[in-house]
Design an enzyme around this catalytic site. Structure first.
Site, PDB file in Angstrom:
ATOM      1  N   GLU A 152     -20.016  18.159  45.503  1.00  0.00           N
ATOM      2  CA  GLU A 152     -18.522  17.873  45.525  1.00  0.00           C
ATOM      3  C   GLU A 152     -18.447  17.927  46.997  1.00  0.00           C
ATOM      4  OE1 GLU A 152     -14.136  19.736  44.073  1.00  0.00           O
ATOM      5  OE2 GLU A 152     -16.055  21.056  44.368  1.00  0.00           O
TER       6      GLU A 152
ATOM      7  N   LYS B 115     -11.350  14.113  39.807  1.00  0.00           N
ATOM      8  CA  LYS B 115     -11.401  15.386  39.408  1.00  0.00           C
ATOM      9  C   LYS B 115     -10.125  15.744  38.692  1.00  0.00           C
ATOM     10  CE  LYS B 115     -12.349  20.344  41.032  1.00  0.00           C
ATOM     11  NZ  LYS B 115     -12.433  21.015  42.372  1.00  0.00           N
TER      12      LYS B 115
ATOM     13  N   CYS C 236     -16.990  20.434  39.539  1.00  0.00           N
ATOM     14  CA  CYS C 236     -16.928  21.686  39.931  1.00  0.00           C
ATOM     15  C   CYS C 236     -16.021  22.369  38.896  1.00  0.00           C
ATOM     16  CB  CYS C 236     -16.172  21.449  41.418  1.00  0.00           C
ATOM     17  SG  CYS C 236     -16.382  23.273  42.138  1.00  0.00           S
TER      18      CYS C 236
END
Length: 284
Positions: free
Chosen positions: A43, A115, A156
């Site tokens: 990330e 995300k 993540c």
């Protein structure tokens, strides 16, 4: 083809975009030399910058982003599938996307992923994060077909939300991913168990490249890039927070084997949640 070599690149991205791109490219090239045909970076490969004003001085729209262009060319030069865990991409005057990219060996953009879950938390050590102040959340979960596997893409904090990975597994994803910049505190407590849980419950490989160490903006990330097999065993780990690479052979036949042993996806049933008042008076 049911077997391929995957690599996870561990980084310590800083505040200089060009330096971060160069650092990533060096490690990606090393992974390709070792035989990896799928390489994943963490990330925020291009920039870790906690100061919002400084962040927006450095990021640009996707079509102008130097990382997008550099990594696209690198995938083509190395003839690999290159999964950039995410880049900070400007989407407006005051908003950005935490966006992952998957490039094919001919340099084509296979998919992008924004995300979904924003890291909005207050940690016991005083750390406070509000990703939603800067980043617009994505709304689509991505499963990409590669010649050697079906790949589920996440980033993540998404790892804490099992529904994403279950939906990807139901679509046939054999390899799940969660490239990350986990904080040191949360990583020490939860990183390994979360990765292993997503692998076990879905009978899938999980590959998660990580940021690690003390960064220029003052944050500390956990490192420990991982590859977990469908039965839950860790098959590769960068057992520290230093930049470097790990490699693992991914045999998708092991996915089919794990799902035969424990057919959790096939056995899954719909149910109705019911609340019961435990303080109700007993019948006379």
């Amino acid at each position: 083809m049911s077997s391929f070599v995957a690599a996870a690149v561990q980084m310590r991205s800083g505040r200089n975009v060009a330096d971060n791109i160069d650092a990533a490219a060096t490690l990606i090239r090393a992974a390709a030399r070792e035989g990896a045909t799928y390489v994943q970076t963490p990330e925020m490969t291009n920039l870790l910058e906690s100061n919002r004003a400084s962040l927006f001085q450095k990021i640009v729209a996707e079509e102008e982003d130097p990382g997008v262009h550099a990594f696209q060319a690198l995938a083509r030069d190395l003839k690999i599938f290159l999964h950039i865990g995410s880049l900070a991409i400007r989407t407006g005057e005051t908003k950005a996307a935490n966006r992952g990219f998957l490039f094919s060996p001919d340099g084509a953009l296979v998919s992008r992923y924004d995300k979904i879950h924003m890291f909005d938390v207050d940690l016991p050590n005083g750390e406070s994060w509000r990703e939603s102040n800067t980043y617009e959340r994505g709304r689509e979960s991505i499963v990409a077909d590669l010649p050697f596997a079906r790949l589920g893409i996440a980033i993540c904090y998404d790892i804490r939300f099992p529904a994403i990975f279950r939906s990807q597994a139901r679509l046939g994803a054999q390899v799940l991913t969660a490239p990350a910049a986990f904080t040191r505190q949360t990583g020490k407590a939860h990183w390994h168990v979360l990765q292993r849980a997503r692998a076990i419950e879905n009978g899938a490989f999980v590959i998660s490249a990580a940021q690690g160490g003390l960064h220029e903006d003052g944050r500390e990330t956990f490192g420990h890039s991982l590859v977990v097999a469908p039965w839950g065993e860790i098959v590769a780990e960068r057992d520290n927070d230093e930049p470097g690479i790990i490699l693992a052979e991914i045999d998708t036949a092991k996915v089919a084997e794990a799902r035969r042993r424990i057919p959790a996806i096939a056995n899954e049933q719909a149910f109705d949640p019911v609340e019961v008042d435990g303080l109700a008076e007993a019948a006379p």
